[in-house]
Design an enzyme around this catalytic site. Structure first.
Site, short mmCIF file in Angstrom:
data_model
loop_
_atom_site.label_atom_id
_atom_site.label_comp_id
_atom_site.label_asym_id
_atom_site.label_seq_id
_atom_site.Cartn_x
_atom_site.Cartn_y
_atom_site.Cartn_z
N ASP A 118 48.37 31.28 23.45
CA ASP A 118 49.01 31.19 24.76
C ASP A 118 49.11 32.58 25.38
O ASP A 118 49.76 33.46 24.84
CB ASP A 118 50.43 30.61 24.64
N HIS A 153 52.80 29.14 36.22
CA HIS A 153 53.75 29.90 35.39
C HIS A 153 55.20 29.62 35.76
O HIS A 153 56.10 29.64 34.91
CB HIS A 153 53.46 31.40 35.54
#
Ligand SMILES: NC(=O)c1ccc[n+]([C@@H]2O[C@H](COP(=O)([O-])OP(=O)(O)OC[C@H]3O[C@@H](n4cnc5c(N)ncnc54)[C@H](OP(=O)(O)O)[C@@H]3O)[C@@H](O)[C@H]2O)c1
Length: 294
Positions: free
Chosen positions: A45, A108
């Site tokens: 990630d 995000h």
């Protein structure tokens, strides 16, 4: 060691436990990713805003493991929201990572005061998904209200919502919203990393006596207990470390099981104090930053 996989809501398989690189300096990222892959991690990630996508890609290439065996996840920063801007954000991230296809691409943050821009960005993710440039799409730091707003207009339900979730801040309300919509909750700061940087208010989760006692009972470390707690409750977890011994320790969590009482004892530590920024207050003025071209 290797992580079991979970099937996302669009049928794509993803390792449940992955490797995070937030605040991993670019100069240390290649080695950290190489160490993670060597330890068995197959989910990495990163995010455009971490400014280490290039080094993540390099670490994967140096690992000697086929690209197809790695599940690569990154995130579009708010400064690149908007339909065309977000399509271009994919191009930037893919070029830096050195890949044709990204496995999971997330927004995000929500931009609550400019939600139309957030929706435009999500439509770009849907287009990238339809075109096969990404295998799954999702969001991060979306609260229940943000999910509700998005889902009134989205064609594709996000596969993942990556949120702060550790023993001191579990966000059960958001986890419940995710579950109701068939969205997998992925825990960031799964061992409470975000709380380590804060001064004095909380002792580190690593030193919490409830957690250290459970760890001692199983012959495991506090970090391993917190990761196991997350996994047993159905969350994906993505611990970060730059140290090979901890990287290996954090994936060595599939040979013990916490009891219901132990899970409940850890649940009882939830102080409802957020470590990260308040999602409702994310604005371009406060958090915007230019994401460099590839
Ligand atoms: N979507 C978002 O907004 C968001 C926000 C934050 C994070 N994330 C993602 O989630 C990932 C994990 O979150 P995080 O990095 O904030 O926190 P974390 O993984 O909970 O904790 C990381 C911290 O714990 C230390 N550590 C790691 N393993 C340890 C162990 N076994 N024993 C003792 N200490 C240990 C690390 O130090 P060393 O490196 O020195 O070992 C680091 O200080 C990030 O890397 C990023 O990929 C996403």
């Amino acid at each position: 060691m290797s992580s079991p996989t979970v099937t996302l809501n669009n049928g794509v398989a993803m390792p449940l436990l992955g490797f995070g690189v937030f605040q991993t300096p670019p100069a240390e990222t290649v080695a950290a990713v190489e160490a993670a892959v060597a330890s068995g991690y197959r989910l990495i990630d990163t995010a455009a805003a971490y400014l280490n996508e290039r080094e993540v890609g390099e670490g994967i290439r140096r690992s000697g493991i086929d690209r197809g065996e790695i599940f690569l996840e990154t995130k579009v920063w708010i400064s690149d929201y908007g339909y065309d801007a977000t399509l271009h954000a994919f191009d930037k991230s893919a070029a830096k990572l050195g890949v044709e296809q990204i496995d999971l691409l997330l927004l995000h943050q929500a931009l609550p005061s400019q939600f139309d821009l957030t929706v435009d960005a999500y439509r770009a993710l849907e287009k990238l998904l339809a075109d096969g440039r990404v295998r799954a799409i999702g969001v991060s730091n979306f609260m229940r209200a943000h999910l509700d707003r998005l889902l009134t207009v989205a064609e594709v339900v996000p596969a993942v919502n990556q949120i702060e979730a550790h023993p001191y801040f579990a966000q059960r309300d958001v986890q419940a919203a995710d579950r109701e919509h068939g969205i997998l909750t992925q825990a960031w700061s799964p061992i409470g990393g975000i709380t380590f940087y804060r001064d004095g208010q909380l002792t580190s989760t690593l030193e919490n006596p409830v957690i250290t006692e459970i760890a001692a009972a199983h012959g495991k470390s506090p970090a391993q207990v917190m990761l196991r707690w997350g996994l047993q409750q159905g969350r994906s977890v993505i611990p970060k470390s730059i140290r090979p011994a901890r990287i290996a320790e954090n994936i060595d969590v599939f040979d013990f099981t916490l009891s219901d009482a132990e899970l409940a004892a850890i649940d009882g530590l939830d102080g409802d104090v957020r470590g990260g920024p308040e999602p409702e207050q994310i604005t371009l003025a406060a958090f915007g930053r230019e994401i460099p071209e590839a």
